[in-house]
Scaffold this active site. Structure first.
Site, short mmCIF file in Angstrom:
data_model
loop_
_atom_site.label_atom_id
_atom_site.label_comp_id
_atom_site.label_asym_id
_atom_site.label_seq_id
_atom_site.Cartn_x
_atom_site.Cartn_y
_atom_site.Cartn_z
CD GLN A 178 -17.82 -10.82 12.67
OE1 GLN A 178 -16.81 -10.14 12.45
NE2 GLN A 178 -18.07 -11.31 13.86
CD GLU B 246 -27.15 -7.23 20.28
OE1 GLU B 246 -26.20 -8.02 20.19
OE2 GLU B 246 -26.99 -6.00 20.50
CB CYS C 211 -12.93 -9.25 18.49
SG CYS C 211 -13.89 -8.21 19.59
CB CYS D 76 -8.51 0.96 1.24
SG CYS D 76 -8.27 -0.14 2.65
CE1 TYR E 232 -22.09 -9.27 26.04
CE2 TYR E 232 -21.85 -11.64 26.31
CZ TYR E 232 -21.76 -10.37 26.83
OH TYR E 232 -21.37 -10.19 28.12
CB CYS F 284 -0.89 -0.02 1.23
SG CYS F 284 -1.80 1.51 1.48
#
Ligand code: SAH
Length: 456
Positions: free
Chosen positions: A289, A339, A414, A165, A318, A77
């Site tokens: 996602q 949730e 995550c 990008c 969640y 990049c």
């Protein structure tokens, strides 16, 4: 370690790098005192200029490499060093995967004091580029023209001349560029956060990877959008197949990209995408996602760890728009999702109907409050799946899980540090069987992990 830092600002030193931080900076040590240096790799030796000194650590700038790692590659990049988005483009992909595996092992050792479980090799992508299905680009102005580009590291200054990008879908890039030119030509002004004036704040583009459906979201400060009809006409002319154009109004002084109000300007309120056999409706504001290929890998792994035979009752805490829940429902007797965001639960219910899934039930609320309530209602899950935000699970939720006593807990995370912290809380009752990192975000230092815990 001595009380004073062993280095001074502006001093030039030679360092050997042994390790890497989770932000992707090389770590070199002087008598145990760490110096963090961007753009260096473990195994390298370099001349470094110290630019920032604290009692417990310093930050340095790479001056010259003395010994180069065999894993160093030229970042493809053009704006890699200016942009904060990627941290690992100077490292070959094989090493990225191995670093992520080691990082997960290290936090389990340090935080959970677990050393006897092997961390599996990170599941990576065959082609770790152009994987993102969503781009959110800030809009600014220069010489009377609109400009778009990511912010320079640790600033709100747009990187100019950023044409693409390379971790983002090419079509999304093309849409951003076209919308910028059209809006610029029409004289639409960019939002200026310093004076809280102007209109266009961000251009957001989402693409269904499997369906090729396309959604454009124009984030504006005000509900009035000057030249709205001309803008729409020209965008539709440039992209006749576009499925949805949404205006999102964000009148707040905030770094949060999306505001509360959305208006459909053209086409549908939703686009669709599929993961495996399950179809999802995605609205402008719902969480989905960003790497759909790896999401499939992650969910397949979660499903395998859940070990379902068709007889099980499963809780998905969640659950967002029900992605994991609906995946699990195909192989479970009954799934319950919880949730906190009401719109996400609306989406989850719609998604269940869309797929003719009738054995999934969704509830709005805080998982840590809903689970104890479920227990009083007689719900006895065989498996609990959790996929919390970065801060991890609430302690009350961990206790609720222990209290409900499922055979298996599948923890999708995550943030390995909070995963390890939570595993430690569960470790009196649950034992870690497998730890599987999945590379959801190639070229960045983010790590996703799925862990299987079984009742002792
Ligand atoms: N499993 C989903 C979403 C994971 S993101 C997927 O893979 O798509 C984490 C989700 O937790 C977000 O949707 C967030 O709104 C939700 N959340 C955060 N705090 C919560 C809480 N206390 N109780 C229930 N959900 C919560």
């Amino acid at each position: 370690m001595s009380k004073h830092a062993p280095v001074k600002k502006n001093q030039t030193i030679v360092l050997t790098f042994e390790d890497m931080t989770h932000e992707g900076n090389g770590v070199g040590k002087i008598d145990g005192y760490p110096v963090f240096v961007p753009n260096t790799l473990p195994g390298e030796e370099a001349e470094v200029k110290v630019i920032f000194v604290k009692k417990n650590f310093a930050i340095g700038k790479l001056v010259e490499l003395k010994k180069e790692s065999a894993h160093r590659v030229e970042p493809p990049c053009d704006v890699y060093h200016q942009c904060g988005g990627c941290q690992l483009q100077h490292m070959d992909y094989e090493m990225q995967l191995e670093m992520k595996r080691q990082q997960v092992g290290n936090v389990f050792k340090k935080i959970a004091h677990i050393t006897d479980v092997e961390v599996k090799p990170t599941l990576g992508m065959e082609n770790p580029w152009r994987y993102r299905n969503k781009v959110q680009i800030p809009v600014g102005e220069k010489n009377g023209e609109l400009i778009t580009g990511f912010y320079r590291k640790k600033s709100h200054e747009i990187i100019e001349g950023m044409e693409t990008c390379i971790i983002t879908d090419e079509v999304n890039d093309a849409v951003v560029e076209k919308v910028r030119t059209i809006a610029s030509k029409l004289g639409i002004r960019a939002y200026d956060e310093n004076i809280h004036k102007g209109t266009l704040r961000h251009i957001v583009v989402r693409r269904g990877k499997q369906t090729n459906q396309l959604m454009l979201v124009l984030v504006t400060r005000t509900k009035t959008l000057p030249h709205k009809q001309d803008l729409l006409d020209e965008i539709i002319k440039a992209f006749p197949d576009i499925d949805s154009i949404i205006q999102n109004v964000n009148g707040q002084r905030t770094n949060v990209i999306l505001g509360r109000e959305t208006v459909t300007l053209y086409g549908a309120d939703y686009i669709y995408d599929t993961i495996g056999d399950v179809k999802f409706a995605i609205s402008a504001k719902s969480f989905y996602q960003v790497n759909p290929d790896q999401t499939k890998v992650l969910y397949d792994q979660a499903l395998a760890f859940a070990g379902l035979t068709g007889k099980e009752t499963v809780i998905d805490a969640y659950c967002g728009i029900g992605t994991i829940s609906l995946f699990l429902a195909q192989q479970a007797k009954q799934v319950y999702g919880v949730e906190i965001v009401p719109e996400a639960i609306d989406d989850a219910k719609k998604n269940a109907a869309l797929n003719n899934i009738t054995n999934a039930e969704f509830v709005v609320g805080e998982a840590e409050k809903v689970m104890p309530w479920w227990k009083t209602q007689g719900l006895r899950p065989d498996v609990i799946v959790v996929d919390p935000p970065r801060k991890g699970c609430d302690e009350a939720l961990l206790n609720a899980m222990i209290d409900m006593g499922p055979e298996r807990i599948v923890y999708v995370s995550c943030n390995p540090a909070t995963l390890a912290r939570d595993v430690k809380v569960l470790s009196g009752n649950y034992e870690v069987k497998y730890i599987q990192p999945v590379d959801m975000f190639p070229q960045t230092s983010h790590v996703e992990v799925v862990a299987l815990l079984t009742r002792k």
